[in-house]
Design a protein around this motif. Structure first.
Motif, mmCIF file in Angstrom:
data_model
loop_
_atom_site.group_PDB
_atom_site.id
_atom_site.type_symbol
_atom_site.label_atom_id
_atom_site.label_comp_id
_atom_site.label_asym_id
_atom_site.label_seq_id
_atom_site.Cartn_x
_atom_site.Cartn_y
_atom_site.Cartn_z
ATOM 1 N N THR A 92 0.711 -8.182 -5.971
ATOM 2 C CA THR A 92 1.677 -9.005 -6.696
ATOM 3 C C THR A 92 1.180 -10.440 -6.693
ATOM 4 O O THR A 92 0.934 -11.018 -5.626
ATOM 5 C CB THR A 92 3.078 -8.932 -6.053
ATOM 6 N N GLU B 78 0.844 -1.201 0.000
ATOM 7 C CA GLU B 78 0.000 0.000 0.000
ATOM 8 C C GLU B 78 0.877 1.248 0.000
ATOM 9 O O GLU B 78 1.855 1.332 0.749
ATOM 10 C CB GLU B 78 -0.946 0.003 1.195
ATOM 11 N N GLU C 1 -2.557 4.343 -3.561
ATOM 12 C CA GLU C 1 -2.815 3.173 -4.403
ATOM 13 C C GLU C 1 -2.385 1.906 -3.680
ATOM 14 O O GLU C 1 -1.691 1.948 -2.655
ATOM 15 C CB GLU C 1 -2.092 3.296 -5.743
ATOM 16 N N SER D 34 2.248 -7.961 -11.446
ATOM 17 C CA SER D 34 1.618 -7.130 -10.438
ATOM 18 C C SER D 34 0.534 -6.254 -11.052
ATOM 19 O O SER D 34 0.486 -6.049 -12.269
ATOM 20 C CB SER D 34 2.660 -6.259 -9.728
ATOM 21 N N GLU D 35 -0.314 -5.727 -10.194
ATOM 22 C CA GLU D 35 -1.441 -4.906 -10.624
ATOM 23 C C GLU D 35 -1.586 -3.733 -9.656
ATOM 24 O O GLU D 35 -1.637 -3.911 -8.448
ATOM 25 C CB GLU D 35 -2.727 -5.758 -10.631
ATOM 26 N N ARG D 36 -1.635 -2.516 -10.205
ATOM 27 C CA ARG D 36 -1.819 -1.303 -9.400
ATOM 28 C C ARG D 36 -3.277 -0.860 -9.483
ATOM 29 O O ARG D 36 -3.846 -0.789 -10.573
ATOM 30 C CB ARG D 36 -0.914 -0.180 -9.899
ATOM 31 N N LYS D 37 -3.819 -0.514 -8.317
ATOM 32 C CA LYS D 37 -5.188 -0.034 -8.289
ATOM 33 C C LYS D 37 -5.250 1.227 -7.421
ATOM 34 O O LYS D 37 -4.849 1.199 -6.255
ATOM 35 C CB LYS D 37 -6.134 -1.101 -7.733
ATOM 36 N N ILE E 49 -0.840 -2.120 -4.540
ATOM 37 C CA ILE E 49 -0.198 -2.967 -5.550
ATOM 38 C C ILE E 49 -0.364 -4.425 -5.126
ATOM 39 O O ILE E 49 0.065 -4.817 -4.036
ATOM 40 C CB ILE E 49 1.297 -2.637 -5.705
#
Length: 278
Positions: free
Chosen positions: A223, A201, A219, A229-232, A221
């Motif tokens: 993994t 975070e 945001e 990985s994916e960022r939101k 992340i």
């Protein structure tokens, strides 16, 4: 560990398939399904005329039951064991947090005061640094964040341990610390269907005043176990974005059922051909 489990399930499935094939052969043998004929100098195995369609249908039903059992075995997912009791279908994940814009407030030190829901485990503090991701993976850990002007801290008040620094006599100096309203509560576990390995975070400092430190979640992340990985981004400070549901394809879940279905189709076709010939 999961690789070992998948291999073990694959071996069990192979054994079950072998047992199923042997059972088919013995069933037909005991019910008089095979007949040995001598054609020239060769002995040929054919299907006995007395082996009725009802017997064949019963045999196919038994094969179908075996296929269902094998398929269920190949789809078994064992929960990961840990010191705490986990809900079925969930696994622990690594968690860390970091403050992204520390350099913008270079006149301040930000300090994470890390505690546990179990008071007997004690507390400690860490001075946060740019790019540092502070882990919270202990028993029900959480962290409060404080700021203090660097001019208020003497060099002898800082404890250096490798690449980590902490504030000496934290409780004594607590009156000079500027508290944030945020309490950092980690993600401890997630459903296995997401396939998440680590959660990071990212927070940002909005403002620092003599009486308050304002932080906001920027945001998160996720993994995945495969390494991607994916960022939101955070749309609301009260709602942590969820990871995307990614289907994890497991080749072991298809190999044995496919082989078994192919074997049944081949057996049925040969049976039909032999009955037409007879």
């Amino acid at each position: 560990m999961k690789i070992i489990i998948n291999v073990a399930l694959f071996v069990v499935s192979v054994i079950c398939t072998a047992v199923l094939i042997i059972s088919i052969y013995l069933s037909m043998l005991n019910s008089g399904g095979f007949e040995y004929l001598t054609i020239g100098n060769e002995e040929v195995i054919t299907i006995n005329d007395e082996f009725s369609s009802n017997s064949l249908m019963q045999l196919l039903k038994n094969i179908l039951k075996g296929l269902i059992l094998i398929t269920l075995i190949t789809f078994i997912q064992l929960p990961t064991a840990s010191a705490d009791v986990l809900s079925p279908g969930t696994s622990r994940v690594d968690y860390c947090f970091q403050v992204a814009n520390l350099n913008k407030y270079s006149n301040y030190l930000l300090i994470a005061h890390i505690q546990s829901a179990n008071p007997g485990l004690g507390t400690y503090n860490v001075i946060l640094k740019p790019g540092q991701c502070e882990r919270l993976n202990g028993y029900r850990q959480y962290s409060n964040i404080y700021a203090i002007r660097k001019s208020q801290v003497k060099s002898q008040d800082i404890i250096i341990d490798g690449d980590r620094e902490s504030l000496k006599d934290f409780n004594r100096q607590k009156s000079q610390l500027i508290p944030a309203k945020n309490t950092i509560n980690p993600v401890e576990r997630l459903p296995d269907r997401y396939g998440i390995k680590q959660v990071t975070e990212i927070l940002k400092i909005i403002s620092i005043t003599p009486k308050s430190l304002e932080l906001k979640y920027h945001e998160i992340i996720y993994t995945y176990q495969q390494g991607n990985s994916e960022r939101k981004p955070y749309q609301s400070q009260d709602n942590r974005p969820s990871p995307s549901l990614k289907h994890k394809f497991n080749l072991f879940n298809l190999i044995i059922p496919s082989i078994s279905i192919f074997g049944v189709m081949l057996l049925y076709r040969r049976t039909k051909i032999f009955r037409n010939q007879n």
